[in-house]
Design a protein around this motif. Structure first.
Motif, PDB file in Angstrom:
ATOM      1  N   LEU A  29     -17.727  32.700  -9.160  1.00  0.00           N
ATOM      2  CA  LEU A  29     -16.916  33.580  -9.988  1.00  0.00           C
ATOM      3  C   LEU A  29     -16.111  34.543  -9.130  1.00  0.00           C
ATOM      4  N   ALA A  34     -13.028  36.620 -13.730  1.00  0.00           N
ATOM      5  CA  ALA A  34     -13.782  37.486 -14.638  1.00  0.00           C
ATOM      6  C   ALA A  34     -12.833  38.298 -15.510  1.00  0.00           C
ATOM      7  N   GLY A 130     -22.352  39.710 -10.818  1.00  0.00           N
ATOM      8  CA  GLY A 130     -21.064  39.098 -11.099  1.00  0.00           C
ATOM      9  C   GLY A 130     -19.945  40.104 -11.004  1.00  0.00           C
ATOM     10  N   ASP A 153     -21.190  33.667 -13.926  1.00  0.00           N
ATOM     11  CA  ASP A 153     -21.064  32.231 -14.127  1.00  0.00           C
ATOM     12  C   ASP A 153     -22.403  31.532 -13.895  1.00  0.00           C
ATOM     13  N   ASP A 158     -18.004  30.739 -16.899  1.00  0.00           N
ATOM     14  CA  ASP A 158     -17.804  32.185 -16.989  1.00  0.00           C
ATOM     15  C   ASP A 158     -18.145  32.672 -18.395  1.00  0.00           C
TER      16      ASP A 158
END
Length: 200
Positions: A29, A34, A130, A153, A158
């Motif tokens: 990710l 994101a 994340g 993820d 995601d």
């Protein structure tokens, strides 16, 4: 609608976006991915609640959005907590399916309180699990307030795994509510599952 009622409705609604609990750092990710996820979900929600459709049509559209972006199976496991460890595989599957329907119905309906409002993405930063995406939420007749999404993820794609509204941890709130419902049923997961299929 009072200011407190509107804000409470949004707090409950936003937890439908929670969707996953990540326990380890994301690997693939990126901050851009994101932020794009949050942008996409926010855009869809803003579009749905501003569509002018009937409540029933709005609810159906929100449920579809939840299904795309929320890992409600992981959320269900977290909601059960320690009680889930004693459940059989069949009981867990049944509960997870019931919880998925329950949460989308319950929180989809609450988004009616948000009609006329909007969410705007403000910033993004890396966190251990994340990325943290900060947004500003606007409800009619209220001052804007912070809404922070945590994205990972870990589940293979995601997804959201938590949301904080002015410091309120909505994933933990949902776990507390499910725990209270289970306690009222004497710890009977099968009975809770049956009731969740009818609730929301």
């Amino acid at each position: 609608m009072t200011s407190n009622a509107s804000r409470r409705g949004f707090l409950i609604s936003a937890s439908a976006l929670l969707a996953t609990l990540a326990a380890a750092p994301a690997v693939a990710l990126t901050e851009s991915a994101a932020r794009q996820l949050v942008d996409t979900v926010v855009s869809e929600i803003n579009g749905i609640i501003g569509s002018g459709k009937s409540d029933a049509a709005i609810l159906r559209d929100l449920e579809k959005t939840f299904a795309r972006y929320a890992d409600v199976q992981i959320m269900a496991q977290y909601a059960l907590g320690a009680d889930g460890r004693a459940a059989s595989a069949a009981q867990k599957r049944a509960f997870n399916d019931a919880f998925a329907g329950y949460i989308t119905r319950k929180y989809g309906k609450r988004f009616r309180d948000f009609i006329g409002g909007r969410i705007e993405v403000q910033s993004a930063r890396a966190i251990k699990a994340g990325y943290e995406i900060k947004t500003l939420a606007y409800l009619r007749g209220q001052s804007p307030f912070d809404v922070t999404f945590h994205v990972s993820d870990k589940s293979g794609r995601d997804q959201f795994f938590n949301v904080y509204i002015e410091g309120v941890n909505l994933l933990l709130t949902e776990r507390t509510e499910i725990g209270a419902m289970l306690d009222k049923r004497g710890g009977n997961i099968d009975l809770l599952t049956q009731d969740l299929n009818k609730a929301g």
